[in-house]
Write a protein that holds these residues in place. Structure first.
Motif, mmCIF file in Angstrom:
data_model
loop_
_atom_site.group_PDB
_atom_site.id
_atom_site.type_symbol
_atom_site.label_atom_id
_atom_site.label_comp_id
_atom_site.label_asym_id
_atom_site.label_seq_id
_atom_site.Cartn_x
_atom_site.Cartn_y
_atom_site.Cartn_z
ATOM 1 N N ASP A 125 0.860 -1.182 0.000
ATOM 2 C CA ASP A 125 0.000 0.000 0.000
ATOM 3 C C ASP A 125 0.897 1.233 0.000
ATOM 4 O O ASP A 125 1.569 1.526 0.990
ATOM 5 N N ALA A 126 0.901 1.967 -1.116
ATOM 6 C CA ALA A 126 1.755 3.148 -1.221
ATOM 7 C C ALA A 126 1.337 4.244 -0.248
ATOM 8 O O ALA A 126 2.133 5.127 0.061
ATOM 9 N N GLY A 127 0.109 4.189 0.237
ATOM 10 C CA GLY A 127 -0.311 5.155 1.237
ATOM 11 C C GLY A 127 0.547 5.077 2.490
ATOM 12 O O GLY A 127 0.762 6.091 3.172
ATOM 13 N N PHE A 128 1.043 3.890 2.805
ATOM 14 C CA PHE A 128 1.925 3.717 3.964
ATOM 15 C C PHE A 128 3.182 4.562 3.798
ATOM 16 O O PHE A 128 3.614 5.243 4.740
ATOM 17 N N LEU A 129 3.771 4.548 2.607
ATOM 18 C CA LEU A 129 4.983 5.320 2.342
ATOM 19 C C LEU A 129 4.735 6.812 2.511
ATOM 20 O O LEU A 129 5.527 7.519 3.149
ATOM 21 N N VAL A 130 3.633 7.299 1.955
ATOM 22 C CA VAL A 130 3.334 8.726 2.038
ATOM 23 C C VAL A 130 3.018 9.130 3.475
ATOM 24 O O VAL A 130 3.467 10.180 3.959
ATOM 25 N N GLY A 131 2.269 8.296 4.190
ATOM 26 C CA GLY A 131 1.955 8.606 5.591
ATOM 27 C C GLY A 131 3.192 8.699 6.447
ATOM 28 O O GLY A 131 3.345 9.629 7.255
#
Length: 241
Positions: free
Chosen positions: A139-145
């Motif tokens: 989940d790329a959202g993890f990286l941004v978060g």
């Protein structure tokens, strides 16, 4: 040519708010170790005569502590803009192999989500994302978060360091300067997979030490370690396919 086989069965690839929240929580512990590093950058900027606004703009756009310290070491009057820009470019070239390593996640994004993820990519968030990928989560959202949490902490600490820089003058070699190194070493623990990881890690360390021993100053030791370590890891993976 070896191609990415895609995510394992049942693994969701995407960009979710839940992933971003999980990334924020994962990054919170690391921000404690990064706080002194931000303070040091803020104090160094104040010592070089940069205003608070200039310090915040630099910190917000560059968002790379090592690169910022290298640029500040070169800073003079008149400002050597070209030399500082080239130094920051060279030292941040290590982000290229990091982005390639995250291709199984980032290749499935586009537009603002892709370029926004790359814009906030930093070493610590990269290490956390690699651990996520190895756990089967993409989940790329993890990286941004994780990255945005570190960015917010970075901005606050650089601001505090600049404001109180005139009052706090730490001597060279003070333990606070080791905080960023300690934080980076701590995140290596969850991504260690055993003896198979030994070769690229040893090559990266040896290359950095060799460049330093040869009298090459920053950023060459970091760049040599990043590129040669990545090459060793890629060669290892190719032999397995």
């Amino acid at each position: 040519m070896h191609q990415d086989p895609g995510p394992p069965a049942g693994v969701r690839v995407g960009f979710t708010a839940a992933g971003a929240r999980r990334g924020c929580r994962a990054a919170l512990a690391l921000t404690i170790g990064l706080m002194p590093f931000g303070l040091v950058v803020g104090m160094a900027a104040d010592a070089k005569g940069l205003s608070l606004l200039e310090t915040l703009v630099m910190s917000g756009l560059v968002f790379a502590g090592t690169a910022q310290l290298v640029a500040l070491e070169l800073w003079a009057d008149p400002a050597p803009v070209l030399a500082a820009t080239l130094a920051v470019l060279v030292i941040n070239l290590r982000m290229a192999p990091m982005g390639a390593a995250l291709a199984p996640v980032l290749d499935r994004l586009s537009g603002l989500r892709l370029w926004g993820s790359l814009a906030v990519l930093v070493d610590n968030a990269f290490a956390l994302m690699v651990a996520e990928m190895r756990a089967g989560r993409r989940d790329a959202g993890f990286l941004v978060g994780a990255s945005l949490t570190m960015w917010a902490n970075w901005m606050v600490m650089c601001c505090v360091g600049h404001v109180f820089g005139a009052a706090v003058r730490l001597p060279p070699g003070h333990p606070v300067f080791f905080a960023s190194v300690a934080a980076l070493m701590a995140i290596l623990v969850p991504i260690w997979r055993g003896r198979s990881d030994l070769l690229p890690w040893v090559v990266a360390g040896a290359a950095a030490l060799a460049a330093h021993g040869a009298g090459l100053g920053a950023p060459w030791p970091v760049l040599a370690g990043a590129l040669l370590g990545s090459a060793a890891g890629a060669a290892r993976d190719l032999r397995r396919t």
